[in-house]
Design an enzyme around this catalytic site. Structure first.
Site, mmCIF file in Angstrom:
data_model
loop_
_atom_site.group_PDB
_atom_site.id
_atom_site.type_symbol
_atom_site.label_atom_id
_atom_site.label_comp_id
_atom_site.label_asym_id
_atom_site.label_seq_id
_atom_site.Cartn_x
_atom_site.Cartn_y
_atom_site.Cartn_z
ATOM 1 C CB ALA A 172 -0.914 0.088 1.309
ATOM 2 C CG ASP A 173 3.471 2.624 3.153
ATOM 3 O OD1 ASP A 173 3.025 3.589 3.149
ATOM 4 O OD2 ASP A 173 4.122 2.015 3.999
ATOM 5 C CB THR A 174 4.984 0.007 -2.968
ATOM 6 O OG1 THR A 174 5.968 -0.484 -2.126
ATOM 7 C CG2 THR A 174 5.841 -0.094 -4.179
ATOM 8 N N GLY A 177 2.968 5.452 -3.278
ATOM 9 C CA GLY A 177 4.192 6.582 -3.792
ATOM 10 C C GLY A 177 4.587 6.519 -5.179
#
Length: 393
Positions: A172-174, A177
């Site tokens: 989810a972070d990736t 970003g």
């Protein structure tokens, strides 16, 4: 290296940990000059995250090193008048500002979008947050696992017995970003035509839902709620993980001709015309039985041998590698995906620091970081010169 796509673009990076730093890292790989603004004496939390205690103690944890190579680090206290003054000067001459605070934090310390755009009408301001800048959850704290759970991602990961299961990396972070980096580059392209800045409101939750593809579309289009299927692909059969003589093997025979080729190569041509397997929907309905038949045939050879045979015949197939095996693979090495940069000098390490590059070649050129990850405040003394250089444009 030849001129990179974002050479000359100036990015102020107020990000922390992963989603934001991953965005600005990719902008840097594309050629942007990234100046990381960090809290004095503390900096990015990722500086203390990673499996190596020595690196963590030095404020250069592996998590930080992985996403910050090539950036400059300047310490500024944005709650103090002098820090705000310097930051305002930087904003005036920047192209892009990226932050991943909770919604509204930058506005509450005196820098709402209205003021930022007043200082610099051409500024691209990208705010990355868990849920976006408005809505009932906009002020809720969010880490990757929280977004994985709320997006439905965990509900479809694992088997019916093990779900919900977290995806094994911070997806989810990736995705958040990468979505932010895509939006920034699009806004820069638009600014070339109209000269205007943009406010980009990036929601990790929404970016994750978008990235889930068929798992979401099957439900919103057809009303079919996806279920966890472990290592099987719900859209086709045979498509998933199978068992060779020495271990697992992924096969994705998603097209009819691939299925028929697979059957011939494993010595089971009879499956091609079998009434339970002849058609796509029939194979999906009898997936478990078909998998049993294929696993019995695949058990005669090792996974690497099947990989070579099936791939050569046009059937997608490959072994399942560990991370260590994947980064050492000849395919990855030949294209130069991993880049070597020096460790920061304070660590006194002679070996190279290996970091991930971009998955894209530009005219055959690999995009790599311009230098080492910075020590906290490494470029404080260069700030006056940087401001002078930026102001000349």
């Amino acid at each position: 290296m030849y001129e990179r796509p974002l050479d000359g673009v100036r990015v102020l990076d107020l990000t922390n940990v992963l989603a934001g730093p991953y965005c600005t890292y990719h902008l840097g790989l594309l050629g942007a000059e990234v100046v990381k603004i960090e809290i004095p004496g503390r900096g990015d939390l990722a500086r203390r995250l990673g499996p190596d205690p020595e690196l963590n103690a030095a404020g250069l944890g592996a998590s930080f090193l992985a996403q910050n190579a090539g950036k400059k680090s300047v310490e500024l206290d944005l709650k103090e008048p002098r820090g705000k003054e310097i930051f305002a000067d930087l904003v005036t001459h920047a192209d892009v500002l990226v932050e991943n605070y909770r919604a509204g934090v930058l506005a509450r310390i005196g820098f709402p979008w209205e003021r930022l755009s007043g200082l610099n009408p051409g500024l691209i301001y990208c705010a990355i947050s868990g849920f976006g800048q408005d809505g009932p959850m906009s002020q809720a704290p969010a880490y990757d696992q929280i977004i994985q759970g709320l997006s439905g991602m965990m509900s479809v990961t694992g088997t019916p017995e093990t779900a919900p299961t977290r995806v094994g990396f911070p997806v989810a972070d990736t995705v958040g970003g990468l979505s932010a980096a895509l939006a920034v580059t699009a806004a820069l392209a638009r600014r070339q035509r109209d000269g205007r800045g943009r406010f980009l409101d990036v929601s990790m939750l929404e970016a994750s839902l978008s990235a889930m593809g068929w798992a979401v579309s099957n439900y919103v289009v057809s009303g079919v709620e996806p279920q966890p299927m472990g290592d099987q692909n719900a859209t086709a059969a045979p498509s998933g993980t199978f068992t060779a003589s020495d271990g697992p093997l992924n096969i994705a025979a998603n097209r009819q001709e691939q299925f028929e080729t697979l059957c011939r190569l494993v010595g089971r041509e009879d499956l091609i015309t079998h009434p339970r397997f002849a058609g796509r929907e029939a194979r999906k309905a009898h997936r478990a039985e078909l998998n049993d038949q294929l696993n019995a045939a695949l058990a005669r050879r090792p996974a690497a041998e099947w990989e070579r045979m099936l791939s050569a015949a046009g059937v997608p197939a490959a072994r399942i590698l560990t991370v260590a095996q994947a980064v050492a693979a000849e395919q990855v090495a030949q294209r130069g995906f991993l880049a070597d940069v020096p460790f920061p000098a304070v660590l006194n390490r002679d070996e190279a620091l290996r970091v991930s590059g971009s998955g894209v070649l530009f005219d055959g050129e690999r995009l790599a970081p311009a230098g080492s990850p910075p020590v906290l405040g490494e470029h404080n003394d260069e700030l006056p010169a940087l401001l002078k250089r930026w102001s000349r444009r």
